[in-house]
Every structure is written in C-alpha cells, then in structure tokens.
Design a protein around this motif. Structure first.
Motif, PDB file in Angstrom:
ATOM      1  N   ARG A 173       0.936  -0.930   0.025  1.00  9.66           N
ATOM      2  CA  ARG A 173      -0.106  -0.140   0.061  1.00  9.66           C
ATOM      3  C   ARG A 173       0.684   1.028   0.039  1.00  9.66           C
ATOM      4  O   ARG A 173       0.538   1.640   0.925  1.00  9.66           O
ATOM      5  CB  ARG A 173      -0.516   0.060   1.684  1.00  9.66           C
ATOM      6  N   VAL A 174       2.236   0.855  -0.489  1.00 14.25           N
ATOM      7  CA  VAL A 174       2.892   2.516  -1.302  1.00 14.25           C
ATOM      8  C   VAL A 174       2.776   3.008  -2.685  1.00 14.25           C
ATOM      9  O   VAL A 174       2.579   2.187  -3.567  1.00 14.25           O
ATOM     10  CB  VAL A 174       3.964   1.920  -0.973  1.00 14.25           C
ATOM     11  N   THR A 175       2.408   4.585  -2.010  1.00  9.81           N
ATOM     12  CA  THR A 175       2.981   5.092  -3.507  1.00  9.81           C
ATOM     13  C   THR A 175       3.224   6.813  -3.108  1.00  9.81           C
ATOM     14  O   THR A 175       2.953   6.794  -2.392  1.00  9.81           O
ATOM     15  CB  THR A 175       1.301   5.293  -4.104  1.00  9.81           C
ATOM     16  N   MET A 176       4.017   7.080  -3.927  1.00 12.73           N
ATOM     17  CA  MET A 176       5.159   8.228  -4.778  1.00 12.73           C
ATOM     18  C   MET A 176       5.335   8.606  -5.587  1.00 12.73           C
ATOM     19  O   MET A 176       6.455   8.139  -6.129  1.00 12.73           O
ATOM     20  CB  MET A 176       5.827   7.861  -3.185  1.00 12.73           C
ATOM     21  N   ASP A 177       4.723  10.045  -6.273  1.00 13.04           N
ATOM     22  CA  ASP A 177       4.951  10.187  -7.248  1.00 13.04           C
ATOM     23  C   ASP A 177       6.934  10.841  -6.876  1.00 13.04           C
ATOM     24  O   ASP A 177       7.356  10.972  -5.896  1.00 13.04           O
ATOM     25  CB  ASP A 177       4.381  11.667  -7.066  1.00 13.04           C
ATOM     26  N   ILE A 178       7.852  10.816  -8.261  1.00 12.05           N
ATOM     27  CA  ILE A 178       8.933  10.770  -8.199  1.00 12.05           C
ATOM     28  C   ILE A 178       8.787  12.187  -8.993  1.00 12.05           C
ATOM     29  O   ILE A 178       8.771  11.881 -10.187  1.00 12.05           O
ATOM     30  CB  ILE A 178       9.626  10.088  -8.262  1.00 12.05           C
ATOM     31  N   ILE A 179       9.590  13.227  -8.520  1.00 15.92           N
ATOM     32  CA  ILE A 179       9.691  13.937  -9.802  1.00 15.92           C
ATOM     33  C   ILE A 179      11.280  14.882  -9.607  1.00 15.92           C
ATOM     34  O   ILE A 179      11.573  14.843  -8.970  1.00 15.92           O
ATOM     35  CB  ILE A 179       8.864  15.341  -8.412  1.00 15.92           C
ATOM     36  N   PRO A 180      11.504  14.444 -10.691  1.00 16.30           N
ATOM     37  CA  PRO A 180      13.258  15.117 -10.770  1.00 16.30           C
ATOM     38  C   PRO A 180      12.696  16.625 -10.631  1.00 16.30           C
ATOM     39  O   PRO A 180      12.117  17.719 -11.006  1.00 16.30           O
ATOM     40  CB  PRO A 180      13.243  15.285 -12.548  1.00 16.30           C
ATOM     41  N   GLY A 181      14.831  16.533 -10.206  1.00 19.72           N
ATOM     42  CA  GLY A 181      14.981  17.703  -9.294  1.00 19.72           C
ATOM     43  C   GLY A 181      14.727  17.985  -7.531  1.00 19.72           C
ATOM     44  O   GLY A 181      14.579  18.735  -7.123  1.00 19.72           O
TER      45      GLY A 181
END
Lengths: 563, 247, 198
Positions: free
Chosen positions: B170-178
């Motif tokens: 139950r893990v979700t996390m967006d990854i944003i460059p920078g």
C-alpha cells in the motif's frame, strides 16, 4: 436585423448560420463525429489490453508509444470535443433562447465565431494524428517535464532533439477550444441574464439553464490559469524556457496546480448540464414538480464555489505538503453534500408521480443511478489515505467513467431523445430508442464493473501490456480485461442503432406537434421545429418551470406562458 | 477488501480497514438510493385515472428531508475524515528516524536501487556499467528489504515524472525530477512482490517493472554478504527485456 | 431604438429589453475580463510562488529598467484619461470628439509599445534573454502577453474610432474603454512585481 425574419438559405442555415438552433446543430453533429473518433481510440487500446500479443484489426501492432497516444487522445477528445460541445454548446445554444423566450442569442455573430473556432480546433486536433511522431502521447493531463520537453518518439531529449509537433498541435487545439468555450459561455450568460422574456425571473428558469450557466461561469473562472500554463508549456517546448523544467530552475508541480485548478471544475462543467437535463426531463414524465428547486440551485452554486478549492486531491501522491492533503481531503469530501442533495432531489422527484417510462425518462433515471456509482466511489479517491492505494489505478478509471459517461452520454441521449421532436419536428422511433438504451446500459456496466475489480486487484493505469508484472499477469485479470473489451465492442456497435434512429427519424420520422409531451417550459410554446426567430409573439411567464398536476388545475400541466 | 485487494504484507494494515469502512458507508447510501429509485419507479408507474401528487419540495417538511440528508452526509464525511487524518499522517508525515536506507532512482524506463548496508552501498539495477544484467527477475530490477526493520526510501528521478508503487505494501509516491521525496514502509512477510511506475513516463512506461524482495533478517544478511551481485540471478527472457534492451 | 440596450426581434415587432439593466455588450465585457483576470492571475501567482522559492531572482530583478517601466506606466495612465474623455463624448453623442480622444489613446498605446520594444532590444543585447533564467522567462512572457493585449486594444480602439467618427455604435466606446482600462490596470500590477520588487 429587421423586424421580421426571412427563412435562411442552405448556406445560411448549415454552413455559416447565425441562428442559435443551427449553430447548436453544428456543434451536435461535430461532437457526434468526434465521439466516433474517441470511440475508435478506445477500441484500439481496449483490444490491446485484451489481446496484447495480437495485432489490432484495422490498426496493426500497437506499441507503448501508440498505446499512450491512443489513451491521451481518447481522454482529450471525449472531454473537450464530445462532452463539452454536446452538453454545453449544442444544448446551450438550442435551449437558452427557447427556454427564456428570446429569438436568438445576445450576440449571434460571436456565437457563429465560437463554433468556427471550435471547428478549427477539432481540425487541428485531428491533423495532429498525422504529423511525424504522431499525436500527443503524454496523457490528457499533459504533465511536464515529459510533455514540456522536446520529445522524439516518447524519449525525452531535453532541448536538443527534434520538434514534436503532435504535442504542440495538441496545446494549440486545446487553447482554441478554450477560447471558443470562453466566448460561447460569455454569450450564454449574457443572453440568460439579459434576454429573458417578461416575467421570466431567474427562479422561473428551467434547471437546464441554471446548470448550463453555472457551468459556463465555472469554466470562465477556472480556465485562466491553465491558459497561462499552456502558454508557459508552449514556450518551454518551442522556445526552450524552463518554467516546468527542474534542470533550468523551473517547477514541474506548478503545472499540476494550474492544470487541476481548471481540471476539477471542468468535471462539473460537464456534469452540471446533464443533471440539469435530468431535472427538467423527470418532472415531465413523472407529471410532478422537480423536488426542491430552490434548494438545489443554492447547493449547485455552493458546489460551483467548492470546485475551486478541491483541486489538489488529484495530487495527493505528487509530493504536495502532507498537511495540505488533510485540508484538501476535507474540502473534497464535502463535495458529497451538494451532490447528495442533487441526486436525492432527482430521486424524490419520482415520489408520488405518475411515471411514464419513455426513452428520455429511461435515460434520465438510469443516468442518475449510474452517476450515483461514480459519486460514491469518489469518496475512496478523495480520502487521501485510501488514495495511496488507488492512485493511478483502474479504480480511478472506472470511477471517472461512471461520472463522465452518464453525464456525457446518458445526459446527451436523454436530451437528444427528449428535445428531438422540438429540434427536428419529428419523432424518434420508440422501439429502437429502448433497444439502444437497454444495450447501452448493459454494455456500459459490462465495461466498467470489471475495471473496478481489476483496479481493486491492483491494476495500474496506462500500461499497454501487463506481462512485466507477475501479479497483474494472471488469468483472472486477463479475463476481466477481455470481458471489458468485449462489452466495449458491444457498446460501440450499439451506437449504430442510435445513429440509424437519429438520421432516419430526422429524414422521415412521424411529424411532431408543438407540445407533444404536454410540457410546461417555453420551448414547447414554439412550433416544432421552431422557425427562424422562434416565437410568433412575445411570451409572458406566469409561473415556475415544472408546474405539473397542480391541485385544482384542469389539466395535469400548467405551461409557463399561459395565464 | 473482502478478498479483492492483494494481500497486505506491510504494516499499513489500517489502510485496508479505512477502505472497507468507506465502502460500507457509501455502499449503504448506494443501496438506499437504488432502493428508492427502483421502488418509486415500481410504485408510481402511471396508472389510468391516478393523478400525480403535487410535491414541489418547498414546504418546511420537504425541505427538512433534504436538510436531513445534508446532516447525515456531513456526519458520515466527518467520520471518514477523522479516520483518514491520523492514518495519512502516520504514513506520509511520521517518517521514522531509524531504519534501512534505500535510494530509488527512476529513469526512462527502469529503476536503480541503492541499498545502504553494513557492507557499504549495494546497487541493483537492470544493467551494470558494463552493460550486463546485474539484477533482474523477468527483466525487472529488484529492491531488497528485510522484515522486522523499517525501510526508509528516498526517491529521485533522472528525467520525467515517475511514481513508486508497491501494491502489496500500500505504498505510492510520485517521483519528481529535481526533488527528493522520502517515505517509509515495513514489510512483514517474506516474498517477491511487484513494484511499478504509476505515472505515465513515455513509450516504455509499460516496461518499467521492478520487484520488491522481502527477506527474513538472516536471508538479508546473506544477500548483503554476496553484495547482491547476481549475474546468475535469472537470465534475461521475454518481451520486456528485449524492449528495454532496445535503447 | 437606443443602441445601448438589447433589441428583441420577433415576428410581431421589435421590443427593447435588458433584464439586468446592464447593456449586453458591457455585461459580456465584464465576463471576458473575469476570465482575463484569471489568466493574468495564474501567470502572476505562478511568478510570485517562483520568486518566493528562488531568492536569487532578486538579483536578476535588479536588471529590469525601472525608469522605463515607470514612464510606460505614466503613458498608460495618461491614455486612461483620454479613454474617460472619449466615453464622456460618447454619452454626449459627440462621436467626432470621441474618435479624436480614442486616437490619442491609440497613439499613447503605440508609444508604450515602441518604448517597450527599445527596452527589450536593450535587454537582449545585454544578454538578458528569455533563456537566461526562469525569472527572465517570466519577465518576457508576462510583459509579452500584456503587450499583446495592448496590441489587441489598439486594434479594437481603432475600429471603434472609425464607427464613432460617423456617430455610429457609440456604445462600443464604453465597451472598448473598459477593456483598455483593464489592460492598463494589469500594467500597474505587473510594474511593481517585475520592476520595483528588487
């Protein structure tokens, strides 16, 4: 404009019309064409999802790039070129002057210009399929930096690659579409406020008008930041600035805020007109007033205001401040209140009625029921913690199709079948209409109930082939995807029944009288079809829009225009 | 949720409870509304000689019905909110100080995992510097963690948006460059689970698979000793690998 | 038939009506400006958030030409005065005088653009291009979009002046004037944000 109206020639009527009804017809036919395009795109990616290893008939092999492109364009086409033109532009144009007792829009030439800009945007969007590199493929949300960089075949090459015209044309087409609807909406609101006939107070207006106008206002007030975002995006892509490029000091999350500040209200822009149609159709066939008219108007205004402070629930997992997510969860969940009031008002309108299950009534009642599913599943997604699991999951896909499909298609079919006799002066075939309704309901649910289940099982979105994931690559998942695809094929085929019914009845359906349903609102005071100029005399409004079965009245309907 | 969700192998068990709670609440509303729609449709079908009742929803009592619905919805909203906030805060805000540190680097269209271990950094990825498969399961790079110890991940992207998603935890996390985002989880059941990118990232988004390998503490130590250099882990096979190898 | 109200055309005749008491063209202009406020609002809020997140932009802002921006603010404020006079002329049905005042406004608008053009070329030759940093990207985008509104305003005013000169469509003087006031007001917000806040 003189004091009388001459009947327009073919060119004046169909190519460059000024009459609101004919402009509405242009929107409707364009949207029907675009719906076929959007349906075809759905066919391509659903076939790929069901049978990943086989080439898709008529298209051939679908790789990840083409798949993304199909998904992106399906969303774009269906929202901006089907839902909005049908619900707001086509019926807004047709209904507003008729329902307020006016002869036309406040600005007929602006109206014509709105359509022409819209048509141009549609042509540009279609053209984007055929440019080198193909159409836009970074999802309809168009998040940077994937979409703000110069991209060759889906591979980001920051600022030194070739030009990716599909994306540029996408931005241009969407921007033109916005301009068209901004102008159109201004025209709608001005017309509604200023051209109402004698006695037509705001609270004498049919619900459709409230809803179309609130939708237009919400659109006009939410689209600005995204226009700014689109200009910045275009500048990043074509000039090489770095508004959204972290390497150059920009911020990709900024675009998400600009997008969803518009994107969430946009959903209501589509939903509200459909609910307005339902609210005007149900009283006609239940032969009783719409339940709680004023309360629903107030709650809709509340909803319109609320829609501006909920946008970040689309970004719970995008790294916004977690404290902000708590605030946005609370505002988001509050949305259930106005929608609850609207839906229960629609349902309670049936209570004590004398219900006739005509085709438009079937669409309206089933539309309410289907929309209910979309509404309640929104709670799962608007709650930030449970959204952790559902983010980018097929549960989301099923959820928003249960909101947008009933709004767009159930709403449009209800409206088309209801106002067809007025618009074209002829009746649709009842049997074909019921067949079309039944099959559409069955196939629609047949597509999206399986997708709810695949989502609960964990299937994530925008994947052209699930072989890379063991948990997704199971026979159970595959079977559900196959069922959904087969139902989609059924749904697409079913629409041929509608098209047949529509065009055949337009040409040779039985003639309709001015007021075939014994309805009460002003459009039924005009001839069927209404001539250029609509009414033969200036009408006066004496009562509210849904006065059916008034105690003591001789008939079971009391038209607004008869004292 | 009643067997539809994949088995939850982490410590965020309350999340499933929240989802079930929401489903029960909205399900009751759904059933009530559907019962009314179907019931009214059957009860009030047009009959010859029976006129509809004039009910406009504008008397005090009728408005009261709608306001009662408003009050009931508000109450249920509140019940959902008060369950949501602490859970959300636990998962997203209260990142533990102690635990195994892993770095997650996402790029078009694969993952590079860097495990900080006693034996130094152990990197697992699709290809090593020599262009050979360094770690793959069905072509997917593996993230190694152990039970009994919290894992603290930090997310980075080399190019576009990605999202770090492990359904089983139950893990979700967006990854944003920078930017670097941190999060945490604790796995409780050894096994191999899917790991996916959940934000569209270009043509190869559908190839961007990974695996989470949950070890027992003993197995984890063994893996650290072998430093995760697993050329023989599994041979490249299948469409997915070929796709990734193409660029 | 007064041109300031709506004519409703029916087969039996023409009636004049405006339920709100506001002429339709003015009402529509307010709606349009409502949308415009949000466009500039989106841009300016994005810029301000960026500015807060990047203290180093203050250094970049040092290089904007405050004096030139100030002169341009004065020019636009002066032009507002002539728009107001044109409106008063239109209400007196003095189309010729209204047209004259509008053309002075147009001339001032052109002067604004010429000065802005000199400013751009000066900055570009000093290496302060749109690619230099995100600050300059915002600078060129915001002033560019504002400038394009000035261009639209000039075209609109010129067209209005042509009809007003003949004493026709005098209600357009007010509608175009509202637009021009709005565009000028935007500059009065842009100017401090880009030029004064160093």
């Amino acid at each position: 404009m003189g004091s009388s109206h001459h009947e327009p020639t073919f060119t004046e009527k169909y190519i460059f019309p000024l009459d609101h009804k004919n402009i509405g017809l242009q929107y409707l036919l364009t949207a029907m064409f675009m719906a076929c395009v959007g349906g075809f795109l759905a066919y391509v990616f659903r076939m790929k999802l069901a049978w990943a290893d086989a080439p898709v008939p008529l298209v051939g092999d679908v790789d990840g790039g083409l798949y993304n492109s199909m998904v992106t364009m399906h969303g774009t086409v269906m929202i901006f070129w089907v839902a909005m033109p049908t619900l707001i532009a086509a019926f807004g144009n047709f209904l507003i002057p008729l329902m307020i007792g006016a002869d036309d829009m406040a600005f007929p030439r602006l109206n014509r210009l709105s359509y022409q800009i819209f048509l141009l945007s549609a042509i540009i969007l279609i053209a984007s399929f055929f440019v080198p590199g193909g159409s836009a493929s970074g999802a309809w949300t168009f998040y940077p930096p994937l979409n703000s960089s110069k991209i060759v075949d889906g591979v980001v090459e920051m600022h030194n690659g070739g030009v990716y015209w599909g994306g540029n044309l996408w931005i241009l087409a969407v921007a033109l579409e916005f301009a068209s609807f901004l102008l159109g909406g201004i025209n709608f609101m001005t017309t509604t406020l200023n051209l109402r006939t004698k006695g037509m107070g705001l609270f004498q207006m049919p619900m459709s008008l409230w809803m179309i106008n609130i939708a237009s206002l919400v659109f006009a007030l939410s689209v600005g930041p995204l226009v700014a975002g689109a200009i910045m995006m275009l500048s990043d892509r074509m000039v090489g600035t770095g508004f959204f490029n972290p390497e150059l000091g920009g911020d990709p999350v900024l675009f998400q805020h600009l997008f969803w500040f518009f994107g969430h209200p946009e959903v209501y822009v589509v939903l509200l007109p459909a609910l307005g149609f339902f609210a005007d159709i149900i009283p006609v066939f239940a032969r009783k007033p719409f339940f709680g008219y004023r309360i629903v108007v107030y709650f809709t205004l509340f909803l319109g205001a609320l829609s501006f402070i909920v946008w970040a629930h689309h970004q719970f997992q995008a790294g916004i401040d977690p404290r902000m997510a708590n605030y946005f969860t609370i505002t988001t969940i509050i949305i259930s209140i106005p929608f609850g009031v609207m839906l229960f008002a629609l349902i309670l309108s049936l209570y004590g009625g004398s219900i006739r299950f005509t085709v438009p009534m079937l669409w309206a009642i089933s539309g309410v029921a289907e929309f209910l599913v979309g509404g309640i599943t929104g709670i799962h997604l608007g709650t930030s913690a449970s959204d952790i699991y559902f983010h980018d999951n097929y549960f989301v896909v099923a959820h928003f199709h249960y909101t947008l499909f009933p709004a767009t298609f159930f709403g449009a079919f209800a409206a088309i079948t209801f106002w067809f006799p007025k618009w074209f002066g002829r009746h649709l075939n009842e049997g074909l209409g019921k067949l079309h309704w039944m099959l559409t309901v069955v196939f629609f649910n047949g597509i999206f109930i399986p997708l709810f289940i695949t989502g609960l099982n964990g299937q994530h979105r925008r994947i052209y082939d699930y072989k890379a994931w063991d948990e997704m690559n199971t026979p159970a998942q595959h079977n559900l995807n196959v069922i959904a695809t087969i139902c989609l094929l059924g749904l697409l085929a079913t629409q041929l029944v509608f098209l047949l019914n529509f065009f055949r009845s337009w040409a040779s359906g039985p003639k309709a009288t001015a007021n075939p349903y014994n309805a009460t609102t002003l459009e039924w005071a005009a001839a069927s079809p209404p001539p250029h100029g609509n009414f033969d005399k200036v009408l006066t409004v004496y009562r509210g829009p849904h006065e059916y079965s008034v105690p003591g009245a001789k008939e079971d309907f009391s038209p607004q225009w008869i004292q | 949720m009643w067997g539809t969700l994949p088995e939850n192998v982490g410590t965020f068990q309350d999340l499933d409870g929240l989802m079930e709670f929401i489903t029960v609440v909205v399900g009751l509303w759904f059933l009530a509304a559907m019962a009314m729609i179907i019931g009214f449709s059957l009860m009030f079908k047009a009959k010859p000689g029976v006129k509809a009742q004039y009910i406009a929803g504008n008397t005090g009592k009728q408005v009261g019905v709608l306001l009662g619905i408003v009050a009931a919805i508000t109450m249920f909203d509140f019940m959902i909110d008060i369950r949501n906030v602490p859970l959300w805060n636990t998962i997203k805000m209260q990142i533990p100080a102690e635990g195994d540190q892993v770095g997650v680097l996402a790029k078009q269209w694969t993952w590079v995992f860097t495990h900080k271990t006693k034996a130094g950094n152990v990197t697992t990825e699709m290809f090593n510097d020599a262009g050979e498969y360094s770690d793959s399961a069905n072509g997917a790079p593996k993230l190694h963690v152990r039970t009994g110890t919290k894992t603290i991940y930090s997310l980075n992207s080399e190019d576009v948006l990605h999202s770090f998603k492990i359904n089983a935890l139950r893990v979700t996390m967006d990854i944003i460059p920078g930017r670097t985002y941190k999060g945490w989880f604790e796995a409780v059941k050894p096994g191999t689970y899917d790991l996916a990118c959940a934000e569209i990232c270009g043509r190869g988004h559908g190839d961007m698979a990974g695996r989470l390998v949950v070890h027992t503490p003993d197995d984890y130590d063994k893996w650290v000793k072998a430093k995760g250099v697993t050329k023989a882990d599994s041979a490249p096979k299948g469409v997915v690998v070929a796709h990734n190898a193409a660029h | 038939m007064s041109a300031l109200t709506n004519d409703m055309r029916t087969a039996t005749g023409v009636i004049t009506r405006s339920n709100t008491g506001i002429p339709s063209s003015r009402l529509a202009m307010w709606f349009l400006l409502g949308g415009e406020v949000l466009i500039f609002g989106g841009l300016l809020v994005s810029y301000m958030m960026g500015r807060l997140a990047h203290p180093e932009w203050a250094e970049e802002a040092h290089h904007t030409a405050t004096t030139i921006g100030f002169i341009n603010a004065i020019i636009l404020l002066t032009s507002d005065l002539f728009v107001v006079m044109a409106h008063a002329d239109a209400q007196r049905k003095d189309g010729a005088s209204a047209a004259k005042n509008i053309m002075i406004t147009v001339a001032l608008g052109l002067a604004f653009l010429v000065i802005k053009g000199f400013e751009y070329s000066h900055e570009i030759s000093a290496g302060l291009t749109i690619h230099k940093s995100v600050f300059w990207a915002y600078y060129y985008l915001i002033t560019g979009i504002h400038g394009s509104h000035i261009v639209v305003g000039i075209i609109a005013l010129t067209l209005v002046a042509r009809t007003a000169k003949r004493g026709e469509q005098l209600q357009r003087v007010e509608t175009a004037g509202i637009y021009w006031h709005f565009v000028d007001m935007v500059w009065l917000i842009v100017f401090p944000l880009l030029y004064i806040a160093k």
